[in-house]
Design an enzyme around this catalytic site. Structure first.
Site, PDB file in Angstrom:
ATOM      1  N   GLU A  48       3.379  -4.198  -1.606  1.00  0.00           N
ATOM      2  CA  GLU A  48       1.750  -3.402  -2.073  1.00  0.00           C
ATOM      3  C   GLU A  48       1.623  -2.601  -3.047  1.00  0.00           C
ATOM      4  O   GLU A  48       2.309  -1.823  -3.485  1.00  0.00           O
ATOM      5  CB  GLU A  48       1.929  -2.005  -0.900  1.00  0.00           C
ATOM      6  CG  GLU A  48       0.135  -2.131  -0.197  1.00  0.00           C
ATOM      7  CD  GLU A  48      -0.750  -2.669   0.434  1.00  0.00           C
ATOM      8  OE1 GLU A  48      -1.491  -2.711   0.223  1.00  0.00           O
ATOM      9  OE2 GLU A  48      -0.103  -3.677   1.314  1.00  0.00           O
ATOM     10  N   GLU A  89       8.814  -3.986   3.598  1.00  0.00           N
ATOM     11  CA  GLU A  89       7.429  -3.189   2.568  1.00  0.00           C
ATOM     12  C   GLU A  89       7.634  -2.827   1.896  1.00  0.00           C
ATOM     13  O   GLU A  89       8.321  -1.046   1.549  1.00  0.00           O
ATOM     14  CB  GLU A  89       6.387  -3.180   3.519  1.00  0.00           C
ATOM     15  CG  GLU A  89       5.343  -2.670   3.105  1.00  0.00           C
ATOM     16  CD  GLU A  89       3.842  -2.164   4.105  1.00  0.00           C
ATOM     17  OE1 GLU A  89       3.045  -2.603   3.602  1.00  0.00           O
ATOM     18  OE2 GLU A  89       4.299  -1.830   4.747  1.00  0.00           O
ATOM     19  N   ASP A 100       5.498  -0.450  -0.874  1.00  0.00           N
ATOM     20  CA  ASP A 100       4.626   0.398  -1.602  1.00  0.00           C
ATOM     21  C   ASP A 100       4.383   1.205  -2.804  1.00  0.00           C
ATOM     22  O   ASP A 100       5.773   1.548  -2.910  1.00  0.00           O
ATOM     23  CB  ASP A 100       3.818   1.537  -0.355  1.00  0.00           C
ATOM     24  CG  ASP A 100       3.197   0.777   0.410  1.00  0.00           C
ATOM     25  OD1 ASP A 100       3.172  -0.423   0.864  1.00  0.00           O
ATOM     26  OD2 ASP A 100       1.982   1.822   1.415  1.00  0.00           O
ATOM     27  N   HIS A 140       4.062   6.467  -0.079  1.00  0.00           N
ATOM     28  CA  HIS A 140       2.661   5.866   1.130  1.00  0.00           C
ATOM     29  C   HIS A 140       1.348   6.351   0.628  1.00  0.00           C
ATOM     30  O   HIS A 140       1.093   7.404   0.144  1.00  0.00           O
ATOM     31  CB  HIS A 140       2.481   6.547   2.643  1.00  0.00           C
ATOM     32  CG  HIS A 140       1.597   5.682   3.616  1.00  0.00           C
ATOM     33  ND1 HIS A 140       1.184   6.258   4.709  1.00  0.00           N
ATOM     34  CD2 HIS A 140       0.917   4.599   2.901  1.00  0.00           C
ATOM     35  CE1 HIS A 140       0.073   5.109   5.309  1.00  0.00           C
ATOM     36  NE2 HIS A 140       0.118   4.216   4.364  1.00  0.00           N
ATOM     37  N   HIS A 185       7.106  -2.467   8.854  1.00  0.00           N
ATOM     38  CA  HIS A 185       5.498  -1.780   8.609  1.00  0.00           C
ATOM     39  C   HIS A 185       6.311  -0.820   7.442  1.00  0.00           C
ATOM     40  O   HIS A 185       6.714   0.148   7.930  1.00  0.00           O
ATOM     41  CB  HIS A 185       4.740  -2.076   9.025  1.00  0.00           C
ATOM     42  CG  HIS A 185       3.261  -0.942   8.048  1.00  0.00           C
ATOM     43  ND1 HIS A 185       3.055   0.518   8.722  1.00  0.00           N
ATOM     44  CD2 HIS A 185       2.482  -1.199   7.729  1.00  0.00           C
ATOM     45  CE1 HIS A 185       2.147   0.443   7.702  1.00  0.00           C
ATOM     46  NE2 HIS A 185       1.726  -0.416   7.308  1.00  0.00           N
ATOM     47  N   ASN A 186       5.846  -0.752   5.989  1.00  0.00           N
ATOM     48  CA  ASN A 186       6.220   0.888   5.559  1.00  0.00           C
ATOM     49  C   ASN A 186       7.192   0.915   5.617  1.00  0.00           C
ATOM     50  O   ASN A 186       8.113   2.157   6.398  1.00  0.00           O
ATOM     51  CB  ASN A 186       4.915   1.983   5.823  1.00  0.00           C
ATOM     52  CG  ASN A 186       3.378   2.182   5.360  1.00  0.00           C
ATOM     53  OD1 ASN A 186       3.511   0.428   4.384  1.00  0.00           O
ATOM     54  ND2 ASN A 186       3.062   2.949   5.879  1.00  0.00           N
TER      55      ASN A 186
END
Length: 671
Positions: free
Chosen positions: A279, A230, A232, A245, A200-201
């Site tokens: 994302e 992931e 973003d 983020h 995640h992230n």
């Protein structure tokens, strides 16, 4: 000289046997002494040696040792306290490290004279203790040739205690089964049939609000076998998309440098497919830049069209070897994408409608106050099927309450093939309308609630669609949830913050040791079979495994914050799996000994669903004032444990090896 080891001596006259045996042992002792001196005497030609040379000499003798422990043992044997030791003092240090009492006890039990193991003795040990029932003298001979350091003994095809010690400290006697260190599972099943190592992230290496973004997040995750990363993506200056983020103070990375780093390390640990979970918050123009970067960087490795044999079903990891898949929102169908393949899509943008609220899902959840039984779920499923066949499903059942329009670049959209990101609405909606290539992402809070109230339905869903679980937004410190609860219901992608050490990441690292660490683990049959009624909270008709572990000793345990090895140590053994399998047991505290503590305690666990169970060994030092201090741990799947006398290598909080720090155990299990 080797003749003294032949069993031909056994046919000597009985009146002479005792005399011959004594001469034989004297000759062996002399040989051991000669071998030892030949290895070390050059180091002492200049006189005494210091602690650094002592450490190097132990390593030269194939005795792995921690420098902190060497310093402590050196200090204990340096009689004149001058920081330099004699050859005899070194011999004492060597024996302290190499001649462990618990290993000597095993050796003596199988040696006919407590000095030598013959091939048949070693073969017997392998069969009776190490669960190698088909072991032959040839196997024993191979071990002797590999680990026996004394040439004369090795040539006689026998093993001294020196050789046995090296064998017991080798990778062949680790707890984790050697055959599972390579890919051994069937990799030809559909992607949805595997647990997939997911982060995640991935770009973050600290917290979620002000911490730095760093390429190391991607590199370290890939090195650990992670297969779903992931990214973003946000609009950056000069038409360069950036990764960070959003709406926080975390630093930014260029999208292209992230992709280049992934390309460099993507298949270093595993040859199976990497999923880039985007994302995506970029404008259509910068989405085009992203598409161009992906195609230019990955080239033929980027999956940009349907595979011939997988028009209407997900391919397997085997079919996708060395491929990179893009997970993102998508316009249109796969057939339309295939028809456009190879055409110029520059400047082409389309709009996608997406729900902002999930009113119907909330209403559905309100209807179920208690956990739904399997029979009730089947009744709903059958009724739903009948209504669909009769075309009598209520028109307003899935009516959208509020939607927003998203503009998507066709160039990026068409790079999404088997991993289309689709917002989760409800299990019923998915059963009726979700396509095979559509994946859902569900936040941990919602997923936890559904797993408790709709377990059968959730498992039915994960049998058909790839489902990703991600940490809730309030985890600003990048903490993690326990992934086990979502593996228990078949969720394929349980995404964790890889940068945050602790129990969740220990479980993650331990689970994905399996199958050669390739990042894909075939789910148990009961989480793949459409007719299975498995529920982790309601186990029925199980085939339990009875596991017995004798925790014998510790080997050069980490010193933690202490410089002395005189610390109080204990071990916690904990099983994670379905709720009824969660168990924990603990040894007594051994006072003032981190070098070679002896526990000799036996624990028994009855595990209902061993296919999902992990076992974690944690070593701590006891402190009544500040609380216990973590020293090391090791986690692995229960079914990956080998039987017999085994060594458990310890890892740090961040997952790095602490060898030679380890535990020595005897493991047995039946089913």
């Amino acid at each position: 000289m080797a003749l003294i080891f032949t069993q031909a001596l056994r046919i000597a006259a009985p009146t002479h046997w005792k005399h011959i045996a004594m001469r034989r042992l004297k000759a062996l002792n002399k040989m051991l002494h000669t071998w030892f001196l030949s290895k070390i005497q050059d180091e002492f030609r200049g006189g005494k040696i210091n602690v650094e040379k002592t450490h190097r000499l132990l390593e030269k003798l194939d005795i792995p040792c921690n420098f902190g422990h060497v310093k402590n043992i050196f200090k204990d044997n340096d009689r004149l306290k001058q920081g330099r030791i004699t050859i005899e003092e070194f011999r004492a240090i060597y024996r302290t490290f190499a001649h462990r009492e618990e290993i000597a006890e095993i050796f003596n039990a199988y040696s006919e004279n407590r000095k030598i193991l013959f091939e048949n003795n070693l073969t017997k040990f392998l069969a009776q203790e190490q669960s190698r029932n088909k072991a032959t003298k040839a196997d024993a001979s191979d071990i002797i040739q590999k680990y026996e350091p004394i040439e004369e003994v090795r040539k006689a095809r026998q093993m001294s205690f020196e050789g046995f010690t090296r064998f017991m400290s080798s990778s062949e006697c680790l707890l984790f089964k050697q055959e599972y260190t390579k890919v051994y599972q069937d990799m030809s099943h559909s992607l949805k049939d595997y647990f997939i190592s997911s982060s995640h992230n991935t770009y973050l290496v600290s917290d979620q609000l002000v911490g730095p973004s760093n390429l190391w997040g991607y590199v370290s995750a890939l090195v650990k076998g992670c297969r779903c990363l992931e990214i973003d993506c946000w609009d950056g200056s000069q038409n360069e998309p950036v990764v960070y983020h959003g709406y926080t103070l975390t630093s930014k990375l260029l999208f292209k440098t992230v992709v280049q780093s992934i390309h460099k390390y993507a298949f270093m640990t595993s040859e199976y497919p990497v999923v880039l979970s985007l994302e995506n918050h970029c404008s259509p123009s910068q989405q085009e830049v992203m598409a161009d970067v992906l195609q230019t960087t990955f080239g033929d490795s980027l999956l940009s069209d349907l595979l011939d044999d997988y028009i209407d079903k997900l391919p397997s990891p085997e079919a996708l070897k060395f491929k990179v898949l893009v997970k993102n929102k998508k316009i249109g169908t796969l057939k339309e994408t295939h028809a456009r393949h190879g055409f110029n899509k520059h400047g082409k943008v389309e709009e996608l409608e997406e729900e902002e609220e999930q009113e119907q899902e909330e209403e559905e959840e309100e209807e179920v106050k208690e956990t739904e039984s399997y029979d009730k779920f089947l009744t709903r499923l059958n009724k739903e099927t009948e209504m669909e066949e009769k075309k009598t499903l209520p028109i307003t059942l899935f009516k959208k309450k509020k939607v927003r329009k998203i503009r998507i670049s066709l160039a990026l959209s068409d790079l999404v093939i088997y991993t289309k990101a689709e917002k989760f609405k409800s299990f019923q909606y998915s059963r009726l309308y979700q396509q095979f290539n559509e994946n859902n992402s569900i936040g941990e809070t919602q997923a936890r609630k559904l797993s408790k109230t709709r377990a059968y339905e959730f498992i039915f869903h994960t049998k058909n669609f790839i489902t990703r679980i991600y940490p809730k937004a309030t985890r600003a410190d990048s903490s993690n949830f326990n992934p086990q609860e979502f593996w228990n219901i078949g969720c394929q992608m349980v995404a964790l913050n890889f940068q945050t050490p602790g129990l969740p990441m220990d479980l993650q690292n331990g689970k994905f040791l399996d199958n050669g660490g390739c990042g894909y683990i075939l789910k148990p049959q009961f989480l793949r079979d459409a007719k299975s009624n498995f529920n982790p909270s309601k186990i029925r008709d199980s085939n339990p495994l009875t596991l017995t572990i004798r925790l014998i000793s510790g080997i050069q345990l980490p010193l933690g914050n202490s410089s002395s090895n005189k610390i109080d140590t204990l071990v916690i053994v904990e099983v994670f799996g379905v709720p009824n399998d969660h168990m924990k047991q603990q040894t007594r505290v051994v006072k003032k000994n981190a070098f070679s503590p002896r526990w000799n305690e036996t624990f028994t666990f009855i595990i209902q669903v061993p296919e999902l169970a992990l076992i974690r060994f944690v070593v701590e030092t006891q402190s009544l004032l500040t609380g216990n201090e973590f020293l090391g741990q090791y986690t692995l799947p229960v079914l990956c444990m080998d039987k017999g006398y085994r060594r458990i290598p310890l890892c740090s909080k961040t997952g790095e090896s602490l060898e030679p720090a380890s535990l020595f155990v005897y493991v047995w299990y039946i089913r």
